[in-house]
Write a protein that holds these residues in place. Structure first.
Motif, short mmCIF file in Angstrom:
data_model
loop_
_atom_site.label_atom_id
_atom_site.label_comp_id
_atom_site.label_asym_id
_atom_site.label_seq_id
_atom_site.Cartn_x
_atom_site.Cartn_y
_atom_site.Cartn_z
N TRP A 337 0.83 -1.21 0.00
CA TRP A 337 0.00 0.00 0.00
C TRP A 337 0.87 1.26 0.00
O TRP A 337 0.65 2.18 -0.79
N ILE A 341 0.60 2.01 -3.82
CA ILE A 341 -0.74 2.62 -3.87
C ILE A 341 -0.71 4.03 -3.32
O ILE A 341 -1.01 4.99 -4.02
N PHE A 354 -6.59 -1.42 1.39
CA PHE A 354 -5.38 -2.12 1.82
C PHE A 354 -5.18 -2.06 3.34
O PHE A 354 -5.01 -3.11 3.98
N THR A 385 -9.95 -4.37 -5.89
CA THR A 385 -9.07 -3.59 -6.77
C THR A 385 -9.49 -3.73 -8.23
O THR A 385 -9.42 -2.76 -8.99
#
Length: 418
Positions: A337, A341, A354, A385
């Protein structure tokens, strides 16, 4: 062609000046030598995971986790330094290959010393580690000799690495009471060398190449987890008991590993590198992968502990046995994450999904079937996702990705801090 020209051309076949490569170079992929490097290093990863498994199974959890973290640092740091150096200076000539093979020999020596390290004797590990790092010094000295622009940084690397290696050897003679504090002190020194070396002039790196190298090592470490868990299940099935529970556990383990693979590669890692604006951001991405790699390796040990628990061959209680898997998975999710991300990602479902899933995975430790619940949560995050991003890079990332494909690499301007 004159005789002297022919001689120079023959020389170039086995020796090339080591100058910084173009970080906007097209079609840059991992070389066969880099793949061999990864393959040999995964032997050390497997040994570290095996040591962790046995320590947890024997209920020596604190000692096992600490020893695993220390050994894994030696493996990871040697791999990381080779990978970033190769992204900048890989000449693929005879001297480069020979020095790299020496580094591989050092990595295999580390692997040979892992079991002794878990018993408190780090002599063999240090010998292999120092061999790897001094081979890296040779590469930096060669770069300093043939690339005037990078010479100051290369010399700082060579000097810094050499000093720290001397200190690692000296550490072996320190009293046991200073073993742990001195380790963390030298760990900080190792991490500081690249920052000091490149404080003025950065060496170049290739975002696609670095992202691929990290991705390949992630695959290898996840594969090692599958291998370890499969071996443990096989041994349990040969006993003829607990067949149903072991088959169910194996299925959950596969779903879990497949989900973790999906989550890592769902978003392109090189985009995060491309958007990095400073040394700290790139270093955080490069260094932060320690948690991804280590947790993926620890997952294999955790699944083996779960097999031991189901077959009643271990000496650990249900909660620690569950957390041997859930904790690495939670660390992996949070690390992916942060690395890929980001908390501020504009696709809010995955930006929130996450960390929430990581918390739920930790809570799964207290359920009757922690591995199965963890696998279900990871698979659910994959579904989230896919639905949230329609199976594509998140909106806003595509422009950055296309700019890399066009060769407009930030790496060409910045360089690598590693």
């Amino acid at each position: 062609m004159t005789e002297s020209s022919e001689r120079r051309n023959r020389l170039r076949v086995w020796y090339r000046p080591m100058t910084m490569r173009d970080s906007g170079e097209g079609h840059r992929v991992a070389t066969p030598l880099e793949l061999l490097f990864d393959l040999c290093f995964v032997v050390a990863v497997a040994q570290a995971a095996a040591g962790l498994h046995h320590a947890i199974a024997e209920n020596h959890i604190g000692h096992g986790v600490l020893s695993f973290g220390m050994v894994f640092f030696a493996i990871w740091w040697g791999w990381l330094n080779f990978s970033w150096f190769a992204s900048s200076f890989d000449t693929d000539d005879v001297p480069y290959r020979l020095v790299t093979l020496v580094q591989i020999a050092g990595g295999l020596t580390v692997a040979a010393g892992v079991s002794s390290a878990f018993d408190g004797d780090f002599g063999i590990v240090v010998a292999g580690y120092v061999l790897m790092r001094l081979a890296m010094v040779v590469q930096w000295l060669r770069a300093a000799r043939t690339d005037p622009e990078c010479r100051p940084a290369a010399l700082r690397y060579a000097i810094g690495i050499t000093i720290v290696q001397i200190l690692w050897v000296v550490r072996l003679g320190l009293p046991e009471s200073l073993a742990l504090p001195s380790f963390f002190l030298l760990l900080v020194a190792e991490l500081a060398v690249p920052v000091i070396a490149e404080r003025k002039r950065w060496t170049g790196w290739h975002p696609h190449h670095i992202a691929e190298r990290y991705g390949l090592f992630t695959i290898i470490v996840l594969g090692e987890s599958i291998l370890g868990a499969t071996t443990a299940v096989k041994e349990g099935l040969e006993e003829g008991e607990h067949t149903g529970s072991l088959i169910s556990l194996a299925a959950a383990g596969l779903v879990l590993v497949f989900s973790l693979w999906w989550l890592y590669f769902d978003q392109p890692g090189h985009v995060r590198l491309e958007k990095a604006k400073n040394l700290f951001t790139v270093a955080s991405w490069g260094y932060g992968h320690y948690l991804i790699f280590a947790s993926a390796a620890a997952l294999g040990a955790g699944l083996e502990v779960a097999v031991d628990y189901d077959t009643h061959t271990g000496h650990v209680a249900s909660l620690p046995a569950a957390m041997a898997t859930t904790v690495p998975v939670a660390i992996y999710l949070v690390s992916v994450w942060l690395m890929h991300i980001g908390p501020t990602n504009e696709c809010r479902p995955i930006a929130i999904g996450f960390p929430v899933t990581a918390v739920l995975v930790l809570a799964a430790s207290f359920t009757p079937a922690p591995i199965h619940v963890t696998a279900g949560l990871a698979a659910a995050l994959v579904v989230l996702t896919v639905v949230a991003t329609h199976g594509e890079p998140v909106p806003g990332e595509r422009a950055a990705e296309s700019s890399i494909d066009a060769g407009q690499s930030v790496g060409a301007k910045k360089g690598t801090p590693l």
